[in-house]
Design a protein around this motif. Structure first.
Motif, PDB file in Angstrom:
ATOM      1  N   VAL A  13       1.765  -9.476  26.686  1.00 34.97           N
ATOM      2  CA  VAL A  13       1.151  -8.514  25.604  1.00 34.97           C
ATOM      3  C   VAL A  13      -0.107  -8.029  26.420  1.00 34.97           C
ATOM      4  N   GLU A  16       1.047  -5.244  28.871  1.00 37.00           N
ATOM      5  CA  GLU A  16       1.994  -3.996  27.975  1.00 37.00           C
ATOM      6  C   GLU A  16       1.026  -3.537  27.139  1.00 37.00           C
ATOM      7  N   GLY A  17      -0.018  -4.063  26.321  1.00 42.79           N
ATOM      8  CA  GLY A  17      -0.905  -3.661  25.721  1.00 42.79           C
ATOM      9  C   GLY A  17      -0.478  -3.839  24.052  1.00 42.79           C
ATOM     10  N   SER A  18       0.740  -4.261  23.742  1.00 42.87           N
ATOM     11  CA  SER A  18       1.427  -4.348  22.507  1.00 42.87           C
ATOM     12  C   SER A  18       2.264  -5.412  22.416  1.00 42.87           C
ATOM     13  N   GLU A  20       4.967  -5.321  20.452  1.00 41.62           N
ATOM     14  CA  GLU A  20       6.280  -4.485  20.476  1.00 41.62           C
ATOM     15  C   GLU A  20       7.035  -4.292  22.014  1.00 41.62           C
ATOM     16  N   ARG A  21       6.036  -3.907  22.791  1.00 42.20           N
ATOM     17  CA  ARG A  21       6.233  -3.667  24.245  1.00 42.20           C
ATOM     18  C   ARG A  21       6.644  -5.122  24.975  1.00 42.20           C
ATOM     19  N   SER A  34       4.936 -13.170  18.670  1.00 40.57           N
ATOM     20  CA  SER A  34       3.343 -13.348  18.074  1.00 40.57           C
ATOM     21  C   SER A  34       3.354 -15.041  17.789  1.00 40.57           C
ATOM     22  N   ARG A  51      -6.471  -8.391  19.117  1.00 37.94           N
ATOM     23  CA  ARG A  51      -5.401  -7.563  18.469  1.00 37.94           C
ATOM     24  C   ARG A  51      -6.356  -6.185  18.261  1.00 37.94           C
ATOM     25  N   ASN A  53      -5.352  -1.598  19.377  1.00 39.01           N
ATOM     26  CA  ASN A  53      -4.453  -0.501  20.187  1.00 39.01           C
ATOM     27  C   ASN A  53      -5.353   0.044  21.360  1.00 39.01           C
ATOM     28  N   PRO A  54      -4.909  -0.463  22.276  1.00 40.33           N
ATOM     29  CA  PRO A  54      -4.050  -1.696  23.010  1.00 40.33           C
ATOM     30  C   PRO A  54      -4.451  -3.027  22.668  1.00 40.33           C
ATOM     31  N   CYS A  55      -3.920  -4.001  22.584  1.00 35.88           N
ATOM     32  CA  CYS A  55      -4.174  -5.253  22.756  1.00 35.88           C
ATOM     33  C   CYS A  55      -4.637  -5.779  24.191  1.00 35.88           C
TER      34      CYS A  55
END
Length: 300
Positions: A13, A16-18, A20-21, A34, A51, A53-55
């Protein structure tokens, strides 16, 4: 025992910054990522991911990511020396480093080339001013740094690399336009200054060393590219501080000339890394020290 599945999710996380990625990289669902991080946060009693954008990782989260990277380095060394103990397909560990742009442009690439030629480790570089790279080390964002910080960094060891010599230089045309009557405090207040970025204080340090610092220093251009910075000075946009090793050719042919002869600025540099990673990064340290010794002036 730490939950290494949770640590892998945390590192993904942050990298990748998220969520989802990170899930795509780990081949699981975002909800699984999560849940793993939630369990890790509950066990540690701390928030590990900011949390957004980005994480991003919190200080505690970055420390855990750093621990995971060190474990990966140890496993990689064990696999290379005893392949039968870890028969799985090797996963190349990534080493995060912070280095200043001038070192990267002059000598650090040689250290990287030597290190990667004899191993499978990957490098992830953060480029920052030498007076700020130590902060990334303190925060646990990187495993090693080239820094201008001579003081003790908590939990880290450091070694003097030598000094990078800088010269204040500009084009002959610029010198004629702004310094026809000599370099003075008054003339400098009118002459544009080339500045790498807003953390770059080298020009101010040189002015102070020459007793020419004033509240009315010249207007500034900002250009965060070493090649572009040198070229901008060559075409007369401003004067700036250059590593002498980087502009030796320009000085020799006269496309750049010193503002004031024989007034170099020497900046000491150090290699620093966490004590806990000193053994696993010994080969990298050797490569860094050798490359620096070929370019930098030995520390007094």
């Amino acid at each position: 025992m730490l939950d290494y599945l949770g640590l892998a999710a945390l590192a993904a996380v942050v990298r990748e910054g998220s969520f989802e990625r990170a899930a795509k990289k780990l081949h699981v669902t975002p909800s699984a990522v999560s849940q793993r991080i939630k369990q890790l946060e509950e066990r540690s009693g701390q928030v590990l991911v900011q949390r957004g954008n980005p994480c991003t990782g919190t200080e505690a989260g970055l420390r855990l990511c750093l621990h995971l990277e060190q474990v990966a380095l140890l496993e990689n060394a064990l696999r290379r020396s005893n392949p039968d103990l870890l028969p799985d397909a090797p996963v190349a560990p990534t080493i995060k480093l912070a280095v200043n742009a001038d070192s990267l442009s002059t000598w650090f690439m040689d250290a990287m080339a030597e290190f990667t030629a004899s191993g499978n480790e990957l490098l992830d570089l953060r480029v920052d001013d030498q007076d700020h790279t130590a902060q990334a080390l303190r925060e646990g964002a990187v495993l090693g740094a080239v820094t201008g910080t001579s003081g003790q960094i908590p939990g880290c060891n450091s070694w003097p690399l030598g000094t990078m010599r800088y010269v204040a230089a500009a084009s002959p045309g610029f010198m004629t336009r702004y310094f026809a009557d000599g370099v003075s405090t008054q003339a400098l207040a009118q002459a544009p200054i080339m500045t790498f970025d807003r953390k770059d204080r080298l020009q101010d340090q040189w002015l102070q060393a020459q007793g020419m610092a004033s509240r009315g220093s010249g207007p500034r251009h900002f250009l965060p590219s070493n090649q572009g910075y040198v070229r901008a000075c060559e075409i007369g946009m401003g004067w700036g501080m250059h590593p002498t090793v980087l502009i030796a050719e320009q000085l020799a042919r006269g496309s750049l000339v010193p503002l004031v002869p024989d007034t170099p600025l020497d900046v000491p540099l150090y290699w620093a890394l966490p004590r806990s990673a000193q053994t696993s990064l010994a080969r990298l340290t050797d490569c860094v020290m050798r490359a620096a010794s070929r370019v930098l002036t030995p520390a007094a």
